[in-house]
Write a protein that holds these residues in place. Structure first.
Motif, PDB file in Angstrom:
ATOM      1  N   THR A 460       0.949  -1.188  -0.176  1.00 30.47           N
ATOM      2  CA  THR A 460       0.198  -0.379  -0.244  1.00 30.47           C
ATOM      3  C   THR A 460       0.645   1.144  -0.430  1.00 30.47           C
ATOM      4  OG1 THR A 460      -1.492  -1.028   1.248  1.00 30.47           O
ATOM      5  CG2 THR A 460      -1.793   0.928   0.999  1.00 30.47           C
ATOM      6  N   LEU A 461       2.255   1.051   0.925  1.00 32.78           N
ATOM      7  CA  LEU A 461       2.624   2.343   0.477  1.00 32.78           C
ATOM      8  C   LEU A 461       3.694   2.627  -0.703  1.00 32.78           C
ATOM      9  CD1 LEU A 461       4.009   4.491   2.769  1.00 32.78           C
ATOM     10  CD2 LEU A 461       5.513   3.360   3.138  1.00 32.78           C
ATOM     11  N   LEU A 462       4.311   1.860  -1.093  1.00 32.68           N
ATOM     12  CA  LEU A 462       4.348   1.669  -2.208  1.00 32.68           C
ATOM     13  C   LEU A 462       3.462   2.454  -3.216  1.00 32.68           C
ATOM     14  CD1 LEU A 462       6.310  -2.040  -3.237  1.00 32.68           C
ATOM     15  CD2 LEU A 462       7.243   0.539  -2.831  1.00 32.68           C
ATOM     16  N   VAL A 463       1.756   1.977  -3.162  1.00 31.23           N
ATOM     17  CA  VAL A 463       1.202   2.632  -4.881  1.00 31.23           C
ATOM     18  C   VAL A 463       0.800   3.890  -3.507  1.00 31.23           C
ATOM     19  CG1 VAL A 463      -1.354   2.484  -4.944  1.00 31.23           C
ATOM     20  CG2 VAL A 463      -0.349   0.106  -4.716  1.00 31.23           C
ATOM     21  N   ALA A 464       1.302   4.401  -2.668  1.00 32.70           N
ATOM     22  CA  ALA A 464       0.733   5.592  -2.183  1.00 32.70           C
ATOM     23  C   ALA A 464       2.007   6.947  -2.645  1.00 32.70           C
ATOM     24  CB  ALA A 464       1.188   5.675  -0.871  1.00 32.70           C
ATOM     25  N   VAL A 465       3.337   6.166  -2.419  1.00 28.28           N
ATOM     26  CA  VAL A 465       4.845   6.792  -2.681  1.00 28.28           C
ATOM     27  C   VAL A 465       4.070   7.022  -4.776  1.00 28.28           C
ATOM     28  CG1 VAL A 465       7.273   6.579  -3.961  1.00 28.28           C
ATOM     29  CG2 VAL A 465       5.905   6.087  -1.747  1.00 28.28           C
ATOM     30  N   ILE A 466       3.945   6.179  -4.947  1.00 26.06           N
ATOM     31  CA  ILE A 466       3.461   6.057  -6.882  1.00 26.06           C
ATOM     32  C   ILE A 466       3.003   7.168  -7.048  1.00 26.06           C
ATOM     33  CG2 ILE A 466       3.020   4.865  -9.163  1.00 26.06           C
ATOM     34  CD1 ILE A 466       4.008   2.126  -7.550  1.00 26.06           C
ATOM     35  N   LEU A 467       1.352   7.090  -6.320  1.00 26.05           N
ATOM     36  CA  LEU A 467       0.226   8.664  -6.537  1.00 26.05           C
ATOM     37  C   LEU A 467       1.528   9.716  -6.001  1.00 26.05           C
ATOM     38  CD1 LEU A 467      -2.654   6.986  -4.371  1.00 26.05           C
ATOM     39  CD2 LEU A 467      -2.262   6.934  -7.381  1.00 26.05           C
TER      40      LEU A 467
END
Length: 521
Positions: A460-467
């Motif tokens: 989830t954190l990786l997706v947030a970083v990409i966003l």
């Protein structure tokens, strides 16, 4: 009985940190760092700007002409009739043997069409380079405007590109006409600084000369910034441009009037020194955005790469010009296409609706955890409350802006924050059902849940970083709150609740009541 352990100590420090640094935001005190509200929550100014990209091509052509002029003077090459014709530079070389030197210099500049006809040379940009220059001018304008607004002190302005030539600027908190005027002037000011030689031979003819006649001599006519009736005849090709400025600061002259001191980079300092050494007794015009601010006579060689702009500035005007020079000139002028003021009424409704959702979601989660997991649910709720305080504190410390998507992220974090505790408690309950002792079940429950918690939160954190990396303003706000919430929940759930259980372990072991503590018989 050992009550305190390192996990519990870290958790207590986290609680103190969260409460202390979140209070200014919750209480809206006059002191302390607070979360800034975005345009959608507190209102402000929304503008759509159009970049005049054709000017960027003209500016680059002028820069190439300046480079040719300096190279010829530095190498003692004889050229004449150096002029700018729309999208090209043309000049004549008096000695044909010197053409290879000039051609070699021009070949070092990418994206040029070089046409040589006898002693005449014509230089223009290739079609691909012209397109690239226009595209780059919009990207540079975005960065320049953002840098100016950051130095101006506005909280988290949104500056994003829209389409091929447009830029969207959102300025939260701009409410008065004076604030709007200052922001608009700062954004739109080209801040194009040029040092230009005054044509001393024809200076006395400036009031009887037309622009076309001036162009025949390679000159242009410029007005004085304070008095438009005062005219200057200057060479069209500048000696230096704002590209060489690396710093600009407001100072005061002997009469206590605001002035701007600027500093040039090493290349600019060398060009400036060489020119002033050859031009003692002549005037040098300091031109900002097409207006002459001063035209002092050169008394001696000026080394050190520094100069001064004076022109009857107010302190506020001098500050804005200095900011614009430091952040760089706009590669092309910008035109206001649309402007609208966003009132705070939407923000008040949004905040109220979000607070209702947050409180309702929080209450439902708290009640569910207590009913289903008993005392373990209370421990999880302590972690949940701490998690919210930490999110607000971290956002306040970093000066983050809270937008409506950001508030949605906080509401979502309430549910996510107890997720790790649910996984841990379920693992403990499974082991207790198998007949394992409570102390052993707690330790193995955390060990068994760790991998699932880390996998879920890291992805989830990786997706947030990409966003955050690829999203725009509102998406970034959502990504920031989710990221902080994930990290805070891992701290409170994995470390904090484990520390509480370790402190309470003697009491839990003495009770031997799994139903009371974990809701399982």
């Amino acid at each position: 009985m050992k009550i305190f352990n390192y996990r519990l100590i870290i958790f207590i420090l986290s609680i103190i940190f969260g409460v202390v640094f979140s209070m200014p935001s919750f209480m809206q005190t006059d002191t302390g760092k607070k979360i800034a509200l975005g345009l959608d929550l507190q209102g402000g100014l929304h503008m759509l700007l159009g970049v005049q990209t054709d000017e960027a091509v003209t500016s680059k052509i002028k820069s190439i002409a300046s480079s040719i002029k300096y190279f010829a003077e530095d190498e003692d090459l004889l050229i004449e009739e150096l002029s700018i014709n729309e999208n090209s530079v043309s000049f004549t070389v008096l000695d044909g043997d010197e053409i290879p030197k000039i051609e070699k210099m021009l070949e070092k500049i990418d994206g040029l069409n070089i046409a040589i006809d006898g002693l005449n040379i014509d230089v223009s940009l290739t079609e691909e380079e012209a397109i690239r220059t226009k595209d780059l001018s919009v990207s540079q304008a975005v960065e320049t405007i953002r840098n100016r607004l950051d130095q101006f002190g506005l909280a988290e302005p949104t500056v994003i590109r829209q389409g091929e030539t447009d830029i969207v600027v959102q300025l939260p908190g701009i409410k008065s006409q004076d604030e709007e005027k200052s922001a608009r002037e700062l954004i739109s000011k080209p801040a194009n600084l040029e040092l230009m030689a005054v044509d001393e031979e024809r200076a006395d003819q400036v009031y009887t000369m037309s622009d076309a006649q001036a162009a025949e001599y390679g000159d242009i006519i410029l007005e004085d910034t304070n008095n438009p009736n005062i005219l200057y005849l200057v060479k069209e090709i500048p000696i230096l441009s704002g590209d060489q400025v690396i710093d600009a600061k407001v100072a005061f002259d002997q009469s206590n009037q605001p002035i701007i001191n600027f500093t040039l980079n090493s290349a600019g300092a060398r060009i400036f020194g060489d020119f002033t050494a050859k031009s003692v007794g002549k005037r040098l015009a300091v031109v900002l955005d097409g207006k002459v601010y001063s035209a002092p006579s050169i008394r001696e060689r000026i080394g050190g790469g520094s100069g001064q702009i004076s022109g009857g500035f107010t302190i506020a005007e001098a500050g804005n010009v200095a900011i614009a020079l430091r952040s760089g000139a706009l590669p092309a002028s910008v035109k206001l296409l649309e402007k609208r003021s966003v009132g705070p009424s939407l923000g008040a409704d949004s905040i109220e609706a979000s607070m209702i959702a947050l409180i309702l979601g929080f209450v439902l989660v708290v009640v569910f955890m207590v009913v289903y997991y008993r005392l373990a649910g209370i421990v999880a709720n302590i972690a949940l409350i701490t998690n919210i305080f930490i999110i607000v504190s971290v956002m306040a410390m970093f000066g983050a802006t809270l937008t409506l998507p950001g508030m949605a992220g906080i509401v979502l974090t309430v549910g996510m924050a107890v997720d790790a505790n649910v996984i841990i408690t379920e693992r403990i309950r499974e082991l207790l059902k198998k007949g394992m002792s409570i102390p052993k079940a707690i330790e193995d429950g955390y060990a068994n849940a760790m991998r699932a918690i880390l996998d879920a939160n890291i992805t989830t954190l990786l997706v947030a970083v990409i966003l955050y990396a690829y999203g725009t303003g509102p998406i970034k706000g959502f990504a920031v709150t989710i990221s902080i919430g994930i990290l805070a929940s891992m701290l409170t759930a994995i470390l904090g609740t484990h520390g509480i259980y370790e402190a309470l372990l003697p009491k839990i072991s003495k009770d031997k009541n799994a139903k009371k503590w974990f809701g399982v018989s």
